[in-house]
Design an enzyme around this catalytic site. Structure first.
Site, mmCIF file in Angstrom:
data_model
loop_
_atom_site.group_PDB
_atom_site.id
_atom_site.type_symbol
_atom_site.label_atom_id
_atom_site.label_comp_id
_atom_site.label_asym_id
_atom_site.label_seq_id
_atom_site.Cartn_x
_atom_site.Cartn_y
_atom_site.Cartn_z
ATOM 1 N N HIS A 185 -0.540 2.100 16.051
ATOM 2 C CA HIS A 185 -0.758 0.965 16.963
ATOM 3 C C HIS A 185 0.320 0.903 18.038
ATOM 4 O O HIS A 185 1.065 -0.077 18.153
ATOM 5 C CB HIS A 185 -0.823 -0.353 16.169
ATOM 6 C CG HIS A 185 -1.958 -0.409 15.194
ATOM 7 N ND1 HIS A 185 -3.271 -0.493 15.591
ATOM 8 C CD2 HIS A 185 -1.979 -0.355 13.837
ATOM 9 C CE1 HIS A 185 -4.058 -0.496 14.521
ATOM 10 N NE2 HIS A 185 -3.299 -0.408 13.444
ATOM 11 N N TYR A 217 -0.945 4.835 10.339
ATOM 12 C CA TYR A 217 -1.310 3.905 11.414
ATOM 13 C C TYR A 217 -0.098 3.758 12.326
ATOM 14 O O TYR A 217 1.033 3.647 11.833
ATOM 15 C CB TYR A 217 -1.650 2.514 10.845
ATOM 16 C CG TYR A 217 -3.001 2.414 10.172
ATOM 17 C CD1 TYR A 217 -4.171 2.661 10.875
ATOM 18 C CD2 TYR A 217 -3.104 2.021 8.848
ATOM 19 C CE1 TYR A 217 -5.414 2.547 10.256
ATOM 20 C CE2 TYR A 217 -4.335 1.909 8.216
ATOM 21 C CZ TYR A 217 -5.487 2.174 8.926
ATOM 22 O OH TYR A 217 -6.712 2.059 8.327
ATOM 23 N N ARG A 271 0.838 -1.192 0.000
ATOM 24 C CA ARG A 271 0.000 0.000 0.000
ATOM 25 C C ARG A 271 0.878 1.250 0.000
ATOM 26 O O ARG A 271 2.080 1.167 0.240
ATOM 27 C CB ARG A 271 -0.930 0.003 1.240
ATOM 28 C CG ARG A 271 -2.041 -1.015 1.152
ATOM 29 C CD ARG A 271 -2.868 -1.073 2.417
ATOM 30 N NE ARG A 271 -2.130 -1.643 3.523
ATOM 31 C CZ ARG A 271 -2.604 -1.760 4.764
ATOM 32 N NH1 ARG A 271 -3.818 -1.354 5.041
ATOM 33 N NH2 ARG A 271 -1.871 -2.308 5.711
ATOM 34 N N GLU A 302 -5.642 5.205 13.582
ATOM 35 C CA GLU A 302 -6.591 4.314 14.263
ATOM 36 C C GLU A 302 -7.275 4.945 15.469
ATOM 37 O O GLU A 302 -8.241 4.385 15.977
ATOM 38 C CB GLU A 302 -5.905 2.996 14.666
ATOM 39 C CG GLU A 302 -4.901 3.086 15.808
ATOM 40 C CD GLU A 302 -3.488 3.469 15.353
ATOM 41 O OE1 GLU A 302 -3.313 3.805 14.176
ATOM 42 O OE2 GLU A 302 -2.577 3.437 16.205
ATOM 43 N N ASP A 309 -6.463 -10.252 14.802
ATOM 44 C CA ASP A 309 -5.560 -9.178 15.243
ATOM 45 C C ASP A 309 -5.829 -8.781 16.694
ATOM 46 O O ASP A 309 -5.031 -8.073 17.300
ATOM 47 C CB ASP A 309 -5.633 -7.970 14.300
ATOM 48 C CG ASP A 309 -7.011 -7.348 14.250
ATOM 49 O OD1 ASP A 309 -8.000 -8.025 14.595
ATOM 50 O OD2 ASP A 309 -7.106 -6.166 13.878
ATOM 51 N N LYS A 338 1.753 2.044 7.134
ATOM 52 C CA LYS A 338 2.121 1.250 8.305
ATOM 53 C C LYS A 338 2.930 2.070 9.298
ATOM 54 O O LYS A 338 3.519 3.104 8.947
ATOM 55 C CB LYS A 338 2.974 0.036 7.875
ATOM 56 C CG LYS A 338 2.235 -0.979 7.037
ATOM 57 C CD LYS A 338 0.980 -1.500 7.681
ATOM 58 C CE LYS A 338 1.256 -2.502 8.776
ATOM 59 N NZ LYS A 338 -0.023 -3.118 9.256
#
Ligand code: NAD
Length: 363
Positions: free
Chosen positions: A96, A94, A15, A118, A270, A75
Site C-alpha cells: 500500500h 502487502y 497474522r 495488492e 479503508d 503487513k
C-alpha cells in the site's frame, strides 16, 4: 532459495506470512525456510508445527532479514524492518505504497525487490490477493452487525433471524462486489430479510438467478438507497470505485432518519467510507453512535479473525511464492505478467505506475 518469515510487529497484527502448510510446499521443493520464533503462536501455529513442516526456527527478525533471500510477510514493513532489508532481497507482502512516501523512500534506499500483494492481477481480472480479505470482511460484517444490534452493545435489541411468530430484521447491503456478496451469503444464512444494491445490473442479474425472491436486488441511486436505509436494521457499506475515495452514498441527514438503535457497518472505511458520518475505528473501540445509530467502521476487519485470514491469504499467495523461490524474481516476473504487476519498487526505483504518479517519481 532461503525464504524468511519474520513475526509481524505492526500493532494488533497476529497474522503470519506463511502457514506451516505453505512452508511444507516450499521445503518439499528443496527450499529452506527460516521462521522467527513465535511468528504464528498467537493464532495457534506453533514453532513445533513449523519445525514439522521442515522450517528452521531462529530467535530474531535480524537473523531472518540478514540471511533470507526472500522475505514473506503480511503487513507493510515497519521502519525498523525496512532498515534490515538488503540489496536484491525479495520482499513479498502487502505494501500500500501510494499514500506512504516514507515507506516508499525506505524501500528504495534498501535496494530490495518489493512485490505488493495488492497490485498482483488475476487471469480472470480483479485482484486475487486482495479478494480473500474482502471475503473475510464481508462475512464478518454480518457477524459484527448482529452483535452490535444487541442491547448491551448499543443496538436496538434485535435478533436478525427473528423467531417463529416474530419477523426477521432487514439488512441492506450497498455494493454487490466481493464484500457485498459475502455479506449477502451470511445475511441469507442468518435468516434476515435482505436488500442488496449496486450500479452494476449484470451483477444484480447474477444474484437474482442465485437467490431468486429470497433477496431483493435494487439498482443503486439516491432514491433506492434512501428507501433501503430508512427501513433497515443493519446497513453494510461495501462499495468501491477503483482508484478513488468511496462515494458518500448515505448522507448524515439519512442517518438521522434511520431507526434508533440501527447499526451501520462501513467496510469501505479503508477508502474513506460510504457513510458521511463514518470515521475509522479500531478493534479495541470498534463503534461510536451518531443520531442513535451505531457505527462500526474498523479499517482492518480481517485482523480480528487473524487465523482464518492467514489461511485465506496463504491460499492466494503461495503459488507466486513458489514461483519466486523456484525461478528467482527475474524469471518468475518475466514468465507471469500478473506477478509482474506486483513489482512496486526494484533496486531503488518505483516500478508501479500508480505509485510513481501518486508520489511524484518518474516511471
Ligand atoms: P469490489 O470491487 O469487489 O466491489 C465493489 C462494488 O461496489 C462493485 O460491485 C461496484 O459496482 C459497487 N459500486 C460502486 N459504486 C456503487 C454505488 N454508487 N452504489 C452501489 N454500488 C456501487 O470491491 P470489494 O472487494 O467488495 O471491496 C469493497 C471495499 O471494502 C473496498 O473499499 C475495500 O478496500 C474494502 N475492504 C475493507 C476491509 C476492512 O477491513 N474494512 C477489508 C476488505 C476490503
Amino acid at each position: 532459495m532461503l525464504v524468511g518469515v519474520p513475526k509481524e510487529i505492526k500493532n494488533q497484527e497476529s497474522r503470519v506470512g506463511l502457514t506451516p502448510a505453505s512452508v511444507k510446499e516450499l521445503t518439499l521443493r528443496g527450499h529452506q525456510v527460516l521462521v522467527q520464533t513465535n511468528a504464528g503462536t498467537a493464532i495457534g501455529l506453533t514453532d513445533a508445527m513449523y519445525l514439522g513442516a521442515g522450517a528452521s526456527i531462529v530467535d530474531t527478525a535480524k537473523e531472518v532479514f540478514a540471511r533470507a533471500e526472500m522475505i514473506v510477510k503480511v503487513k507493510e514493513p515497519q521502519a525498523q524492518e525496512c532498515a534490515m532489508l538488503h540489496e536484491d532481497q525479495i520482499l513479498y507482502t502487502y505494501l500500500h505504497l501510494a499514500p506512504d512516501p516514507e515507506q516508499t523512500r525506505a524501500l528504495m534506499a534498501s535496494g530490495a525487490v518489493c512485490l505488493a500483494y495488492e497490485t498482483i492481477t488475476g487471469a480472470n481480472g480483479g485482484l486475487p490477493l486482495l479478494a480473500p480479505m474482502s471475503e473475510v470482511a464481508g462475512r464478518m460484517a454480518i457477524q459484527a452487525g448482529a452483535a452490535h444490534l444487541e442491547k448491551s452493545k448499543g443496538g436496538m435489541g434485535l435478533l436478525l433471524g427473528g423467531v417463529p411468530g416474530v419477523a426477521p430484521g432487514h439488512i441492506a447491503i450497498i455494493g454487490a462486489g466481493v464484500v457485498g456478496t459475502n455479506a449477502l451469503q451470511m445475511a441469507v444464512g442468518i435468516g434476515a430479510r435482505v436488500t442488496i444494491l449496486d450500479k452494476n445490473i449484470d451483477r444484480l442479474r447474477q444474484l437474482d438467478l442465485i437467490y431468486g425472491n429470497r433477496v431483493a436486488t435494487r439498482y443503486s441511486n439516491a432514491h433506492s438507497i434512501e428507501e433501503a436505509v430508512f427501513d433497515a436494521d443493519l446497513v453494510v457499506g461495501g462499495v468501491l470505485v477503483p482508484g478513488a475515495a468511496a462515494p458518500k452514498l448515505v448522507t448524515a441527514a439519512m442517518i438521522a432518519r434511520m431507526k434508533p438503535g440501527a447499526v451501520v457497518v462501513d467496510v469501505a472505511i479503508d477508502q474513506g467510507g460510504c457513510f458521511e458520518t463514518s470515521h475509522a475505528t479500531t478493534h479495541e473501540q470498534p463503534t461510536y453512535v451518531v443520531d442513535g445509530v451505531v457505527h462500526y467502521c474498523v479499517a482492518n476487519m480481517p485482523g480480528a479473525v487473524a487465523r482464518t485470514s492467514t489461511f485465506a491469504l496463504n491460499n492466494a499467495t503461495i503459488a507466486h511464492a513458489l514461483a519466486l523461490a523456484d525461478k528467482g524474481w527475474r524469471r518468475a516476473v518475466a514468465a507471469n505478467p500478473h506477478l509482474k504487476q506486483g513489482l512496486n519498487v526494484c533496486h531503488g526505483h518505483v516500478t508501479y505506475e500508480a505509485v510513481a504518479h501518486a508520489l511524484g517519481y518518474t516511471y
